[in-house]
Design an enzyme around this catalytic site. Structure first.
Site, PDB file in Angstrom:
ATOM      1  CB  ALA A  43      -0.907  -0.007   1.216  1.00 11.25           C
ATOM      2  CB  SER A  91      26.432 -19.937 -28.503  1.00 15.57           C
ATOM      3  OG  SER A  91      26.131 -21.214 -28.178  1.00 15.57           O
ATOM      4  CG  LEU A  92      28.079 -20.853 -22.835  1.00 18.52           C
ATOM      5  CD1 LEU A  92      27.285 -21.097 -21.556  1.00 18.52           C
ATOM      6  CD2 LEU A  92      29.515 -20.482 -22.487  1.00 18.52           C
ATOM      7  CD  GLU A 123      27.817 -17.268 -13.787  1.00 17.50           C
ATOM      8  OE1 GLU A 123      27.456 -17.520 -14.956  1.00 17.50           O
ATOM      9  OE2 GLU A 123      28.209 -16.154 -13.430  1.00 17.50           O
ATOM     10  CE  LYS A 125      23.527 -23.371 -21.297  1.00 20.56           C
ATOM     11  NZ  LYS A 125      22.200 -23.207 -21.853  1.00 20.56           N
ATOM     12  CE  LYS A 303      29.662 -17.669 -17.480  1.00 25.35           C
ATOM     13  NZ  LYS A 303      28.733 -16.593 -17.147  1.00 25.35           N
ATOM     14  CE  LYS A 327      21.950 -28.139 -21.823  1.00 26.69           C
ATOM     15  NZ  LYS A 327      21.734 -27.916 -23.257  1.00 26.69           N
ATOM     16  CB  CYS A 421     -12.313 -53.108  -5.878  1.00 27.03           C
ATOM     17  SG  CYS A 421     -10.685 -53.754  -5.486  1.00 27.03           S
ATOM     18  CB  CYS A 444     -10.242 -55.804  -0.954  1.00 30.88           C
ATOM     19  SG  CYS A 444      -9.283 -55.531  -2.449  1.00 30.88           S
TER      20      CYS A 444
HETATM   21  S1  IVH Z   1      27.542 -17.212 -20.408  1.00 33.62           S
HETATM   22  C1  IVH Z   1      30.169 -16.047 -23.712  1.00 33.62           C
HETATM   23  N1  IVH Z   1      26.248 -17.902 -18.242  1.00 33.62           N
HETATM   24  O1  IVH Z   1      23.154 -20.184 -22.213  1.00 33.62           O
HETATM   25  C2  IVH Z   1      29.330 -16.719 -22.722  1.00 33.62           C
HETATM   26  N2  IVH Z   1      25.153 -18.174 -20.333  1.00 33.62           N
HETATM   27  O2  IVH Z   1      24.374 -21.716 -24.486  1.00 33.62           O
HETATM   28  C3  IVH Z   1      27.921 -16.554 -22.984  1.00 33.62           C
HETATM   29  N3  IVH Z   1      22.877 -19.046 -20.164  1.00 33.62           N
HETATM   30  O3  IVH Z   1      23.101 -17.761 -24.710  1.00 33.62           O
HETATM   31  C4  IVH Z   1      26.978 -17.093 -22.036  1.00 33.62           C
HETATM   32  N4  IVH Z   1      22.817 -19.177 -17.972  1.00 33.62           N
HETATM   33  O4  IVH Z   1      21.360 -17.623 -22.860  1.00 33.62           O
HETATM   34  C5  IVH Z   1      26.208 -17.816 -19.579  1.00 33.62           C
HETATM   35  N5  IVH Z   1      25.196 -18.444 -16.252  1.00 33.62           N
HETATM   36  C6  IVH Z   1      25.171 -18.349 -17.577  1.00 33.62           C
HETATM   37  C7  IVH Z   1      24.035 -18.709 -18.325  1.00 33.62           C
HETATM   38  C8  IVH Z   1      24.070 -18.628 -19.703  1.00 33.62           C
HETATM   39  C9  IVH Z   1      22.145 -19.360 -19.092  1.00 33.62           C
HETATM   40  C10 IVH Z   1      22.432 -19.187 -21.547  1.00 33.62           C
HETATM   41  C11 IVH Z   1      22.613 -17.943 -22.371  1.00 33.62           C
HETATM   42  C12 IVH Z   1      23.487 -18.340 -23.506  1.00 33.62           C
HETATM   43  C13 IVH Z   1      23.337 -19.803 -23.548  1.00 33.62           C
HETATM   44  C14 IVH Z   1      24.585 -20.422 -24.114  1.00 33.62           C
END
Ligand code: IVH
Length: 681
Positions: A43, A91-92, A123, A125, A303, A327, A421, A444
């Site tokens: 509020a 991308s990763l 971290e 994902k 990382k 993964k 049953c 039963c």
């Molecule tokens: S780092 C250069 N950290 O995963 C590094 N990506 O497959 C770029 N993602 O496009 C990404 N959690 O959408 C990073 N803790 C994380 C992440 C993360 C999710 C996703 C992100 C990226 C994709 C790569």
């Protein structure tokens, strides 16, 4: 901080007041959406917000694009503008096994020319949509999707509706020189919010989103920002593109900096690991933890923590060399329901179970999923033959998440749990106000089997070796109808069972004998009183202390116990008011089952042998029954046979095979004299 175009006619006071309100609102947004620790009531927040809207209505020329009032939706777009990322969004590369993780570590060491351990940051994902937020001079300029990595779509209007994304950064102290920053992170949705959206869509006849990631992507790529505004999207940052005006040394420090300027970064489930083994162990931890997180994660991102090392490691064509995505096994899978079977539990509840084409979910092959009850089947619209998404959480039996109705065979029809049953054929009933159908025939065979399995289970009276198959056979051949019958089984009965070796029969006889002195709590639990689990059994024993007291307890006495609600109380009194339940308990006592009551704390001191298990063998100068009485008065339990649970064996003259067994198991033996000393006799 807010440097609006100041019209000279407007008094400085109004501008100051507006800026003050905006800063307050931003601070409360951050506390509420990112830190989960609001300082003011909803509020009070609304009051601040309305005050700002009033001022802005009176002075439209002072409405800044980063004002908190500007979040909720501008005009709908024809199509998205394209935006080139100043630095491409990478991308990763994915890995799936520990070997590959070790290989990643070796590669890093080789490239950096180092033998010593590398420090990593791990971290979660997040499973959502990658977004870049460009802040110039502390203001959110524009936001774009990742697109092909080089060029994304301008989703600024939509992103502005996400409350955890600041429209203006808090640039002070060591961060006051940050002129330019491209924040990168994931837009996602909590599972609970996702379920809610799907329920709404279902009510409106719209197709459900397959998973939270699709729902997030669908929401962020809306041409009408008003639609996005209604979706409960969240954002967590995991990195940056350009950054001018501050130089962190590690990735950890970088995320800390983002938090410091008001951008949510995921540090809660992130860990800095000193070497690759520590990374592996945190990955394993996360793979368990993931089930309890409010949002979906599909792996861990690993990382190199040092930003200098990241720089020297550099990039491959589409992904950095300094990071990798490890993964998890997916916890959801798609399969087909072959048929629906109905199981009958010990209270007669009929539970529908989907028998499915076997499929691997999170590394385990499953072929059955619980469908709970008719309401659940109706709500999800589950039919035999349907293709479904199933989900496994922990060790529990998988559940059907949703039906892929577009793949349904047009000839199928809704499933209804039968009225009889499936085991004994008697009429099943659905009690008013209850979701479940029940078989109400107490003889039963399915119910009897479940009652016995529960009675013999480890947390009940614990009859080792009396598993599912043995119980099924004992009931099928008609040797056992109720728990008390277990105690009149003979060695002959047991060894005559199909596939039962002499040795196993003997062991089972011993286990049966050893189960005769359960604690009162376990005994109570073993009776299978509906709604009485281990916890309630403990509460009952602590409060009422003896079986007599519990059997004759009144409803009001029960509801007066903290932790016992009216439903449990009803169930307990109903159970003990049924003559056949009282009869079952009597028969158990007659067969020699004597639950051990808790010691009364007022006299416990006198009971020096509390809970100790004694076995007597050979002849003593006092009678067996006298010895038993003396022991029980001291709080001990006397058992007829030796097992690992035995504490002492008292050996009189001419001891029997029990002494041999005790020696084999290394159980202490007492002479009659030692025994008398112990009892102070
Ligand atoms: S780092 C250069 N950290 O995963 C590094 N990506 O497959 C770029 N993602 O496009 C990404 N959690 O959408 C990073 N803790 C994380 C992440 C993360 C999710 C996703 C992100 C990226 C994709 C790569």
């Amino acid at each position: 901080m807010n440097d609006n175009n100041i019209n000279n006619d407007i008094s400085r006071d109004v501008v100051d007041e507006m800026n003050d309100l905006r800063n307050q609102i931003r601070r409360h947004d951050h506390l509420y959406y990112n830190l989960d620790s609001p300082e003011i009531s909803d509020a009070d927040y609304d009051r601040l917000f309305r005050k700002l809207i009033d001022l802005e209505l009176r002075h439209p020329e002072l409405v800044a694009p980063d004002s908190p009032t500007q979040r909720v939706g501008g005009q709908a777009l024809e199509k998205f503008k394209q935006i080139r990322h100043a630095i491409p969004m990478m991308s990763l590369s994915n890995i799936f096994e520990k070997n590959e993780l070790l290989e990643f570590d070796r590669r890093i060491k080789r490239s950096l020319g180092r033998n010593s351990d590398i420090e990593y940051i791990v971290e979660p994902k997040l499973d959502g949509v990658a977004i870049e937020l460009v802040y110039e001079n502390g203001r959110l300029g524009y936001a774009s999707t990742r697109g092909d990595g080089e060029i994304g779509e301008d989703v600024t209007q939509n992103v502005k509706t996400i409350r955890s994304i600041p429209l203006a950064l808090t640039l002070s102290g060591e961060f006051s020189n940050i002129r330019l920053i491209d924040v990168r992170g994931e837009v996602f949705m909590n599972r609970g919010d996702f379920d809610k959206i799907n329920r709404n869509r279902d009510e409106q006849g719209l197709p459900a989103f397959a998973n939270p990631r699709n729902a997030s992507a669908g929401s962020i790529r809306q041409l009408d920002p008003k639609v996005t505004a209604k979706r409960p999207l969240k954002f967590l940052a995991y990195g940056v593109g350009r950054l001018a005006g501050f130089q962190p040394k590690t990735h950890y420090e970088l995320i800390g900096m983002l938090q410091g300027i008001g951008v949510p970064g995921n540090l809660t489930h992130t860990r800095v690991c000193g070497n690759i083994e520590a990374v592996w162990s945190f990955y394993t931890e996360l793979s368990v933890l993931r089930q309890n997180l409010p949002f979906e994660i599909d792996g861990a991102v690993i990382k190199v923590n040092s930003l200098v090392d990241q720089l020297s490691l550099g990039m491959k064509s589409r992904s950095p060399r300094w990071a990798v995505a490890f993964k998890f096994e997916p916890l959801q899978a798609t399969t087909r329901i072959r048929k629906i079977e109905v199981g009958v539990g010990r209270t007669g509840v009929m539970t529908p179970v989907a028998i499915m084409d076997p499929v691997s979910v999170g590394g385990v092959t499953v072929s059955r999923a619980t469908l709970h009850n008719q309401d659940e089947i109706d709500k999800k619209g589950i039919r035999e033959g349907d293709t479904v998404v199933i989900q496994r959480a922990g060790d529990v039996i998988p559940e059907v998440v949703r039906v892929l109705k577009e793949l349904r065979n047009s000839e199928s029809s809704p499933y209804i749990i039968p009225d009889n049953c499936p085991v004994c054929g008697s009429q099943a009933v659905r009690l008013e106000g209850q979701a479940a159908k029940r078989c109400i025939n107490s003889s039963c065979s399915a119910r009897i089997k479940e009652t016995l399995k529960h009675f013999a289970s480890r947390n009940a009276v614990d009859i080792e070796g009396m598993g599912e198959k043995i119980v099924d056979r004992l009931v099928d051949v008609g040797l056992v109808h109720s728990p008390a019958d277990i105690y009149s089984l003979t060695l002959y009965d047991l060894s005559s069972l199909e596939r039962m070796a002499e040795k196993s029969a003997l062991n089972l006889m011993t286990s049966i004998e050893n189960s005769k002195h359960p604690s009162l709590q376990k005994f109570l639990f073993s009776l299978g009183i509906p709604l009485v689990g281990e916890h309630i059994a403990k509460l009952l024993v602590t409060e009422f202390r003896s079986m007599d007291a519990i059997e004759s307890v009144r409803l009001e006495e029960l509801t007066a116990v903290p932790g016992i609600g009216p439903e449990v109380a009803q169930s307990v009194t109903r159970f003990f008011s049924e003559p056949h339940n009282r009869e079952m308990i009597r028969k158990l006592f007659d067969s020699g089952v004597t639950p051990v009551c808790p010691v009364d704390s007022t006299t416990a001191e006198g009971k020096t042998l509390q809970g100790k298990v004694f076995v007597l063998t050979g002849s003593l100068s006092i009678s067996r029954s006298k010895a038993k009485q003396l022991l029980e008065e001291s709080g001990a339990v006397v058992s007829g046979s030796v097992s690992r649970k035995t504490d002492f064996v008292v050996a009189g003259e001419d001891p029997g095979s029990k002494l041999d067994k005790a020696r084999e198991l290394g159980i202490p033996e007492l002479t009659e004299e030692e025994f008398r000393n112990m009892l102070n006799q």
